[in-house]
Design an enzyme around this catalytic site. Structure first.
Site, PDB file in Angstrom:
ATOM      1  N   LYS A  86       0.837  -1.201   0.000  1.00 32.81           N
ATOM      2  CA  LYS A  86       0.000   0.000   0.000  1.00 32.81           C
ATOM      3  C   LYS A  86       0.875   1.256   0.000  1.00 32.81           C
ATOM      4  O   LYS A  86       2.097   1.171   0.222  1.00 32.81           O
ATOM      5  CB  LYS A  86      -0.924  -0.046   1.222  1.00 32.81           C
ATOM      6  CG  LYS A  86      -1.941  -1.204   1.154  1.00 32.81           C
ATOM      7  CD  LYS A  86      -2.805  -1.216   2.407  1.00 32.81           C
ATOM      8  CE  LYS A  86      -3.901  -2.262   2.317  1.00 32.81           C
ATOM      9  NZ  LYS A  86      -4.776  -2.231   3.514  1.00 32.81           N
ATOM     10  N   HIS A 138      -1.755  -5.421   1.400  1.00 34.64           N
ATOM     11  CA  HIS A 138      -3.000  -6.147   1.153  1.00 34.64           C
ATOM     12  C   HIS A 138      -2.656  -7.544   0.663  1.00 34.64           C
ATOM     13  O   HIS A 138      -1.703  -7.722  -0.093  1.00 34.64           O
ATOM     14  CB  HIS A 138      -3.828  -5.435   0.063  1.00 34.64           C
ATOM     15  CG  HIS A 138      -4.929  -6.307  -0.472  1.00 34.64           C
ATOM     16  ND1 HIS A 138      -6.142  -6.435   0.170  1.00 34.64           N
ATOM     17  CD2 HIS A 138      -4.983  -7.136  -1.548  1.00 34.64           C
ATOM     18  CE1 HIS A 138      -6.906  -7.298  -0.512  1.00 34.64           C
ATOM     19  NE2 HIS A 138      -6.215  -7.733  -1.553  1.00 34.64           N
ATOM     20  N   TYR A 163     -12.719  -2.426  -2.948  1.00 32.87           N
ATOM     21  CA  TYR A 163     -13.256  -2.289  -1.588  1.00 32.87           C
ATOM     22  C   TYR A 163     -14.784  -2.145  -1.570  1.00 32.87           C
ATOM     23  O   TYR A 163     -15.345  -1.576  -0.632  1.00 32.87           O
ATOM     24  CB  TYR A 163     -12.586  -1.106  -0.874  1.00 32.87           C
ATOM     25  CG  TYR A 163     -11.147  -1.399  -0.473  1.00 32.87           C
ATOM     26  CD1 TYR A 163     -10.844  -2.500   0.340  1.00 32.87           C
ATOM     27  CD2 TYR A 163     -10.100  -0.590  -0.886  1.00 32.87           C
ATOM     28  CE1 TYR A 163      -9.529  -2.777   0.717  1.00 32.87           C
ATOM     29  CE2 TYR A 163      -8.783  -0.862  -0.510  1.00 32.87           C
ATOM     30  CZ  TYR A 163      -8.508  -1.961   0.292  1.00 32.87           C
ATOM     31  OH  TYR A 163      -7.211  -2.238   0.674  1.00 32.87           O
ATOM     32  N   ASN A 216      -1.843  -0.021   7.271  1.00 32.77           N
ATOM     33  CA  ASN A 216      -1.349  -1.370   7.568  1.00 32.77           C
ATOM     34  C   ASN A 216      -0.510  -1.997   6.452  1.00 32.77           C
ATOM     35  O   ASN A 216      -0.386  -3.213   6.358  1.00 32.77           O
ATOM     36  CB  ASN A 216      -2.497  -2.279   8.035  1.00 32.77           C
ATOM     37  CG  ASN A 216      -3.566  -2.446   6.999  1.00 32.77           C
ATOM     38  OD1 ASN A 216      -3.426  -1.942   5.880  1.00 32.77           O
ATOM     39  ND2 ASN A 216      -4.614  -3.162   7.339  1.00 32.77           N
ATOM     40  N   GLU A 229      -9.788 -10.447  -7.673  1.00 32.66           N
ATOM     41  CA  GLU A 229      -8.877  -9.299  -7.509  1.00 32.66           C
ATOM     42  C   GLU A 229      -7.773  -9.306  -8.574  1.00 32.66           C
ATOM     43  O   GLU A 229      -7.404  -8.251  -9.100  1.00 32.66           O
ATOM     44  CB  GLU A 229      -8.271  -9.311  -6.101  1.00 32.66           C
ATOM     45  CG  GLU A 229      -9.315  -8.990  -5.042  1.00 32.66           C
ATOM     46  CD  GLU A 229      -8.771  -9.076  -3.609  1.00 32.66           C
ATOM     47  OE1 GLU A 229      -7.583  -9.420  -3.435  1.00 32.66           O
ATOM     48  OE2 GLU A 229      -9.543  -8.804  -2.682  1.00 32.66           O
TER      49      GLU A 229
HETATM   50  P1  IDP Z   1      -7.685  -6.969   5.374  1.00 34.45           P
HETATM   51  O1  IDP Z   1      -6.895  -5.930   4.609  1.00 34.45           O
HETATM   52  O2  IDP Z   1      -6.885  -7.555   6.496  1.00 34.45           O
HETATM   53  O3  IDP Z   1      -8.278  -8.031   4.474  1.00 34.45           O
HETATM   54  P2  IDP Z   1     -10.367  -5.827   5.576  1.00 34.45           P
HETATM   55  O4  IDP Z   1     -11.314  -6.026   6.715  1.00 34.45           O
HETATM   56  O5  IDP Z   1     -10.672  -6.492   4.275  1.00 34.45           O
HETATM   57  O6  IDP Z   1      -8.908  -6.227   6.097  1.00 34.45           O
HETATM   58  O7  IDP Z   1     -10.246  -4.252   5.356  1.00 34.45           O
HETATM   59  C1  IDP Z   1      -9.594  -3.743   4.224  1.00 34.45           C
HETATM   60  C2  IDP Z   1      -8.740  -2.580   4.641  1.00 34.45           C
HETATM   61  O8  IDP Z   1      -9.576  -1.529   5.136  1.00 34.45           O
HETATM   62  C3  IDP Z   1      -7.763  -2.849   5.773  1.00 34.45           C
HETATM   63  O9  IDP Z   1      -6.566  -3.480   5.364  1.00 34.45           O
HETATM   64  C4  IDP Z   1      -7.510  -1.445   6.285  1.00 34.45           C
HETATM   65  O10 IDP Z   1      -6.616  -0.752   5.395  1.00 34.45           O
HETATM   66  C5  IDP Z   1      -8.891  -0.818   6.152  1.00 34.45           C
HETATM   67  N1  IDP Z   1      -9.654  -0.939   7.406  1.00 34.45           N
HETATM   68  C6  IDP Z   1     -10.320  -2.000   7.873  1.00 34.45           C
HETATM   69  N2  IDP Z   1     -10.893  -1.743   9.065  1.00 34.45           N
HETATM   70  C7  IDP Z   1     -10.580  -0.465   9.358  1.00 34.45           C
HETATM   71  C8  IDP Z   1     -10.886   0.410  10.469  1.00 34.45           C
HETATM   72  O11 IDP Z   1     -11.562   0.037  11.426  1.00 34.45           O
HETATM   73  N3  IDP Z   1     -10.376   1.675  10.407  1.00 34.45           N
HETATM   74  C9  IDP Z   1      -9.614   2.123   9.359  1.00 34.45           C
HETATM   75  N4  IDP Z   1      -9.318   1.348   8.303  1.00 34.45           N
HETATM   76  C10 IDP Z   1      -9.787   0.056   8.298  1.00 34.45           C
HETATM   77 MG    MG Z   2      -9.784  -7.957   3.050  1.00 30.02          MG
END
Ligand code: IDP
Ligand code: MG
Length: 186
Positions: free
Chosen positions: A44, A150, A84, A147, A161
């Protein structure tokens, strides 16, 4: 086990891998072979800014996974909104799209046995505070909204994807002749 046949059987058991050379390719009925599972991994914008691309690639290579597609791109908004789509009603969604648009991303397709599950284990929990040390997020991320990486969370999701992020002509189906070909037992 006694005598010549006993010794021969013992030698056969102890003589190491029996499939040296290229990765065996098996075809199940109609579907792709098990060596062909693929996943989408994307460094990212925060990961690119922090020069973490090389470290992340190194982890996947060291594990023995095979890189079959890679590009650096400023991600078009339509790819992000599609990617997303399931999160569109979340309160953090606008900030997520803005974060993912804030700079270039390195999108990759990695191939290998159980690569979808393994790469989820390698990246660690979505929430940095929950991500185990040793995982990519556990080593580099401080907050859920930054984070670093992805990775697709299911085989079906990965197929969707990969088709969203890559044209099929951008994926290279090269033959694995290196030491990692022994990662794929017969
Ligand atoms: P993942 O990336 O571990 O699969 P997902 O639940 O699919 O997690 O969420 C996609 C992305 O959305 C996350 O990697 C993060 O960047 C963002 N995200 C998810 N939950 C939150 C939150 O509570 N606050 C801010 N960003 C979030
Ligand atoms: Mg995800």
């Amino acid at each position: 086990m006694h005598g010549f046949w006993g010794r021969a059987a013992l030698w056969w058991l102890l003589s190491g891998p029996r499939v040296p050379g290229p990765t065996p390719v098996r075809h199940s009925s109609g579907g792709p072979s098990w060596t062909q599972e693929r996943t989408l991994v994307a460094v990212k914008p925060d990961g690119v800014q922090r020069r973490l691309v090389g470290d992340i690639i190194r982890r996947f290579e060291r594990r023995g996974f095979k890189l079959v597609g890679m590009k650096l791109l400023q991600t078009p908004e339509n790819i992000l909104t599609e990617h997303y789509h399931d999160l569109r009603r979340k309160p953090f969604y606008p900030a997520l799209i803005s974060y993912m648009s804030s700079g270039p991303v390195v999108a990759m397709v990695w191939e290998g046995h159980n690569v979808v599950r393994s790469s989820r284990a390698m990246i660690g929990d979505t929430d940095a505070a929950e991500a185990a040390p040793g995982t990519i997020r556990g080593d580099f991320s401080l907050h859920i909204s930054r984070n670093v990486i992805h990775a697709s969370d299911s085989v079906e999701g990965a197929q969707r994807e990969i088709a969203l992020w890559f044209r099929s002509s951008e994926l290279v189906d090269w033959q694995d002749r290196g030491p990692h070909s022994s990662n794929y037992p017969a």
